[in-house]
Design an enzyme around this catalytic site. Sequence first.
Site, PDB file in Angstrom:
ATOM      1  N   GLY A 171      57.932 -18.670 -17.685  1.00  0.00           N
ATOM      2  CA  GLY A 171      58.921 -18.097 -18.587  1.00  0.00           C
ATOM      3  C   GLY A 171      58.408 -16.820 -19.226  1.00  0.00           C
ATOM      4  N   ARG A 172      58.990 -16.453 -20.375  1.00  0.00           N
ATOM      5  CA  ARG A 172      58.611 -15.214 -21.044  1.00  0.00           C
ATOM      6  C   ARG A 172      57.359 -15.370 -21.893  1.00  0.00           C
ATOM      7  NH1 ARG A 172      62.449 -11.254 -20.637  1.00  0.00           N
ATOM      8  NH2 ARG A 172      60.590  -9.996 -21.011  1.00  0.00           N
TER       9      ARG A 172
ATOM     10  N   GLU B 130      53.659 -13.782 -21.335  1.00  0.00           N
ATOM     11  CA  GLU B 130      53.539 -12.333 -21.474  1.00  0.00           C
ATOM     12  C   GLU B 130      52.938 -11.946 -22.825  1.00  0.00           C
ATOM     13  OE1 GLU B 130      56.411  -8.355 -21.246  1.00  0.00           O
ATOM     14  OE2 GLU B 130      57.286 -10.356 -21.126  1.00  0.00           O
TER      15      GLU B 130
ATOM     16  N   TYR C 152      55.127 -16.587  -9.817  1.00  0.00           N
ATOM     17  CA  TYR C 152      56.373 -15.883  -9.550  1.00  0.00           C
ATOM     18  C   TYR C 152      56.015 -14.552  -8.882  1.00  0.00           C
ATOM     19  CZ  TYR C 152      61.125 -14.241 -10.266  1.00  0.00           C
ATOM     20  OH  TYR C 152      62.400 -13.796 -10.067  1.00  0.00           O
TER      21      TYR C 152
ATOM     22  N   CYS D  35      54.715 -20.268 -12.195  1.00  0.00           N
ATOM     23  CA  CYS D  35      55.532 -19.089 -12.456  1.00  0.00           C
ATOM     24  C   CYS D  35      54.725 -18.007 -13.182  1.00  0.00           C
ATOM     25  CB  CYS D  35      56.779 -19.511 -13.228  1.00  0.00           C
ATOM     26  SG  CYS D  35      58.127 -18.315 -13.232  1.00  0.00           S
ATOM     27  N   HIS D  36      55.174 -17.572 -14.357  1.00  0.00           N
ATOM     28  CA  HIS D  36      54.491 -16.523 -15.106  1.00  0.00           C
ATOM     29  C   HIS D  36      53.241 -17.028 -15.828  1.00  0.00           C
ATOM     30  CE1 HIS D  36      58.226 -14.409 -14.303  1.00  0.00           C
ATOM     31  NE2 HIS D  36      57.699 -13.292 -14.786  1.00  0.00           N
TER      32      HIS D  36
END
Length: 201
Positions: free
Chosen positions: A88-89, A92, A138, A118-119
């Site tokens: 997800g975000r 980051e 991802y 993923c992320h």
Amino acid sequence: MGGKKILMICGDFTEDYETMVPFQALLAVGHTVHAICPGKAAGQQIATAIHDFEGDQTYSERGHNFTLNATFAETKVESYDALVIPGGRAPEYLRLDANVIAMVRHFFDAGKPVAAICHGAQLLSAAGVLKGRTCSAYPACRFDVELAGGHYADIPVDQAVTDGNLVSAPAWPAHPAWIGQFLTVLGTEIRHSKPLTRSAA
């Protein structure tokens, strides 16, 4: 042998499926899972994002809330057997937190099982733990993996890869493979037997 004590590092707009599904699945097979977020305590919530693949140039996102069950400031990573990093975000900006980076490094330095999806690779890259390691993520995170000295595993979105103590996958469609491989690394055995039936009166 009893279940493991597993830490899950989350943040606002963590991917919903990649947080809730492993959290619940690992609990269901007898493990203890503590979900934490920097600056938040047990009982507080984080917002999630549901990333879907609907034909746009990138994923779409929407989500709801997830309740944390442990307090970040009280977390002692030495007491945990394994780590889960959802995508997800959140990764980051979580990678900007020195305490989060130190937590991630602990699990690699100690050779404990780590599952990232993923992320989540953004956290692994920032922690400097991917050199010489094979890691899926991802596709947009391919450069994070490679610039950190890792080998990007370009695998189908519903597959996962294990490299020693690290289990990784591209996105939530890989949950059966990703969680299954993580359970293997954890040493979890699931046995099937005849279903329970109601005895005749």
